[in-house]
Scaffold this active site. Structure first.
Site, PDB file in Angstrom:
ATOM      1  N   SER A  21       0.844  -1.200   0.000  1.00  0.00           N
ATOM      2  CA  SER A  21       0.000   0.000   0.000  1.00  0.00           C
ATOM      3  C   SER A  21       0.876   1.246   0.000  1.00  0.00           C
ATOM      4  O   SER A  21       2.086   1.173   0.190  1.00  0.00           O
ATOM      5  CB  SER A  21      -0.869   0.005   1.255  1.00  0.00           C
ATOM      6  OG  SER A  21      -0.043   0.221   2.380  1.00  0.00           O
ATOM      7  N   LYS A  22       0.209   2.378  -0.195  1.00  0.00           N
ATOM      8  CA  LYS A  22       0.924   3.655  -0.173  1.00  0.00           C
ATOM      9  C   LYS A  22       1.583   3.840   1.191  1.00  0.00           C
ATOM     10  O   LYS A  22       2.688   4.347   1.300  1.00  0.00           O
ATOM     11  CB  LYS A  22      -0.058   4.785  -0.463  1.00  0.00           C
ATOM     12  CG  LYS A  22       0.613   6.108  -0.702  1.00  0.00           C
ATOM     13  CD  LYS A  22      -0.385   7.131  -1.151  1.00  0.00           C
ATOM     14  CE  LYS A  22      -0.736   8.147  -0.091  1.00  0.00           C
ATOM     15  NZ  LYS A  22       0.316   8.625   0.784  1.00  0.00           N
ATOM     16  N   ARG A  23       0.872   3.372   2.220  1.00  0.00           N
ATOM     17  CA  ARG A  23       1.422   3.505   3.572  1.00  0.00           C
ATOM     18  C   ARG A  23       2.731   2.723   3.732  1.00  0.00           C
ATOM     19  O   ARG A  23       3.655   3.172   4.390  1.00  0.00           O
ATOM     20  CB  ARG A  23       0.392   3.060   4.610  1.00  0.00           C
ATOM     21  CG  ARG A  23       0.334   4.009   5.782  1.00  0.00           C
ATOM     22  CD  ARG A  23      -0.782   3.692   6.755  1.00  0.00           C
ATOM     23  NE  ARG A  23      -2.089   3.612   6.138  1.00  0.00           N
ATOM     24  CZ  ARG A  23      -2.940   2.606   6.306  1.00  0.00           C
ATOM     25  NH1 ARG A  23      -2.624   1.591   7.075  1.00  0.00           N
ATOM     26  NH2 ARG A  23      -4.118   2.615   5.734  1.00  0.00           N
TER      27      ARG A  23
ATOM     28  N   GLY B 281       4.865   2.154   1.391  1.00  0.00           N
ATOM     29  CA  GLY B 281       5.882   2.929   0.693  1.00  0.00           C
ATOM     30  C   GLY B 281       6.395   4.055   1.589  1.00  0.00           C
ATOM     31  O   GLY B 281       7.604   4.256   1.728  1.00  0.00           O
ATOM     32  N   ASP B 282       5.457   4.769   2.231  1.00  0.00           N
ATOM     33  CA  ASP B 282       5.846   5.881   3.120  1.00  0.00           C
ATOM     34  C   ASP B 282       6.706   5.346   4.262  1.00  0.00           C
ATOM     35  O   ASP B 282       7.718   5.936   4.636  1.00  0.00           O
ATOM     36  CB  ASP B 282       4.611   6.562   3.717  1.00  0.00           C
ATOM     37  CG  ASP B 282       3.769   7.236   2.648  1.00  0.00           C
ATOM     38  OD1 ASP B 282       4.298   7.443   1.541  1.00  0.00           O
ATOM     39  OD2 ASP B 282       2.588   7.536   2.918  1.00  0.00           O
TER      40      ASP B 282
END
Ligand code: GLU
Length: 508
Positions: A265-267, A269-270
């Site tokens: 998820s984008k999370r 990646g962050d």
């Protein structure tokens, strides 16, 4: 295959394009091109609540950057235009009505309060999210439970309604997936999905089937997360009388987090410090920007290469493929069922390899805007091409060229004197003073002559050349990194070399 292969990528314009989405587009494209067919971009924007301004253009830009060019799409209308579902909205209702007519769908007049009440009443530990399905539809307010006259009256009074599919009972719905083989689902577990909303807009379920049919799609690629919707779609193809034309399905495996299970998820990646979107995404609602692979300095060649190998294997050792090679090698038999773990280090490896494959000229053209945006003045393209040639091997991302080559364009502002102070001596200082005189008298300025004069003087003064190289590097670069020192001197020229040396000698 006798029929022309037509595949489609059908994103909803709701935000940034996740690398899983690009991979779906890529596989769809590779398959179409492999079979000399067409790849269609269809924008599924029927859900007005999720629509985000600018997201469609962003998707088009991402595909263009990746070199995945649709043969038909909103920006390139073909025979089956329009390619934006919001512009096709009048087409769908007739099919929903046809389904009501044939008894495969029905009007449902339940208000949101009534739906909520039903869910609350039926909710139990065993059934935490009750569905609108065969077990309960006759207790609700719809054209199956009401008398015909009651339904007609409600319709005449313009009572808001939705149209729901009437899922069959006691049936196993099966279909053949190109990756997973035969997939069976119990119809009883699937709810009566809404096909047409109260505002007259189709839901995704109706629109995707109608459009795949009208656009003559032969192979439909989409993410594994759509598998639960497949039984509804299969029944719609059947109920609309189109079963013979149904595309072959391919539900692609998920791209997984590098550490642990579950979809990347984008999370993640962050949290782990890498992008999951193809390009920078500026969210118009929040004003936030989410980083993309492009802006981080990935080459599109590397990006599609690494994506192709997330879920597909060529069957050979080879890992570097151009787009044309991917088209030639691609086959559905070697797409895995299991999820593919994303590995950012491996992604960077691909990029490094692709940077090395670029010609110096092409690489310089890509690097120039990056360097100038960061404030470097590039007056001479042939100088930039030489610089790129010298530092290319050290750059994993295009953005690395700035740090790896800045000292070729500008004198350093700071010098790591600590790195040399401990071993600094007066003899060494004298060496550099004398060498400056020699350098100033050199008539030809090229790296071999600079190196020879350096070595000769070191021998004459009985100092190990190795001990002099680090101070020389600090003078030219300011720090311990960089390409060979004599190459640096050659590149920056006599005047700059001597000036940088004098500056540091004055400090020591
Ligand atoms: N519009 C769906 C999405 O946003 C497409 C699913 C499909 O390809 O059927 O992913």
């Amino acid at each position: 295959m006798n029929q022309e292969v037509r595949t489609r990528f059908a994103p909803s314009p709701t935000g940034g394009l996740h690398l899983g989405g690009v991979r779906t587009a890529l596989f769809s494209y590779l398959f179409a091109k492999k079979h000399k067919g067409s790849f269609v971009l269809r924008v599924e924007d029927t859900d007005q609540n999720r629509y985000v301004e600018g997201a469609e253009q962003y998707i088009i830009d991402c595909l263009a950057w990746c070199g995945i060019s649709p043969d038909e799409g909103p920006h390139k209308p073909g025979e089956y235009a329009p390619y934006r579902q919001s512009e096709r909205k009048l087409m769908y209702k007739q099919y929903a009505l046809q389904l009501v007519e044939s008894g495969h769908a029905y009007y449902a007049f339940d208000t949101s309060e009534e739906l909520e009440k039903m869910r609350e009443e039926l909710k139990s530990e065993k059934n935490p999210s009750p569905q609108y399905d065969a077990s309960h539809r006759m207790h609700m307010k719809n054209s199956l439970s009401l008398l015909k006259e009651e339904t007609d009256k409600l319709l005449q009074e313009n009572t808001p309604y939705v149209i729901r599919i009437k899922m069959p009972q006691n049936e196993i719905i099966s279909f053949n997936d190109m990756i997973r083989g035969e997939i069976k689902n119990e119809a009883d577990l699937v709810d009566d999905k809404v096909l047409l909303k109260a505002d007259g807009m189709p839901t995704y379920h109706l629109a995707v089937v109608v459009d795949d049919y009208l656009m003559k799609i032969t192979h439909a690629f989409r993410g594994e997360e759509w598998l639960p919707s497949a039984p509804v779609h299969i029944k719609l193809w059947e109920y609309l009388g189109w079963k013979e034309s149904m595309p072959q399905w391919a539900h692609l495996p998920l791209i997984l987090k590098p550490d642990g299970n579950g979809k990347l998820s984008k999370r993640d990646g962050d949290r782990l410090g890498f992008p999951v979107f193809a390009m920078d995404w500026h969210d118009p609602k929040t004003g936030d920007t989410t980083k993309g692979f492009k802006e981080l300095g990935f080459l599109p060649e590397a990006f599609i290469n690494l994506l192709a190998l997330l879920g597909w294997h060529s069957g050979e050792e080879k890992e570097l493929f151009t787009k044309e090679e991917l088209i030639a090698a691609f086959s559905m038999e070697r797409v895995h069922k299991g999820g593919a773990k994303f590995d950012f280090d491996k992604a960077k490896w691909f990029n490094h390899e692709w940077i090395k494959k670029l010609s110096d000229e092409d690489c310089a053209a890509l690097v120039k805007p990056i360097l100038t945006t960061k404030g470097l003045k590039i007056e001479d393209d042939s100088f930039l091409i030489k610089a790129v040639h010298l530092v290319k091997e050290r750059c994993v991302l295009l953005n690395d060229f700035y740090e790896q080559s800045i000292y070729l364009f500008e004198s350093p502002f700071t010098f790591d004197l600590e790195a040399i102070q401990a071993k600094w001596t007066d003899e060494k200082k004298l060496f550099f003073i004398d060498w400056i005189n020699i350098l100033e008298s050199l008539s030809v300025w090229q790296f071999s002559d600079i190196e020879t004069s350096f070595k000769n003087l070191a021998t004459e003064k009985n100092i190990k050349p190795g001990e002099l190289q680090l101070p020389f590097r600090i003078m030219l670069v300011g720090a311990k990194h960089g390409i060979g020192v004599f190459h640096i001197a050659d590149m920056i020229g006599k005047e700059d070399t001597v000036n940088r040396m004098k500056k540091v000698l004055g400090m020591l």
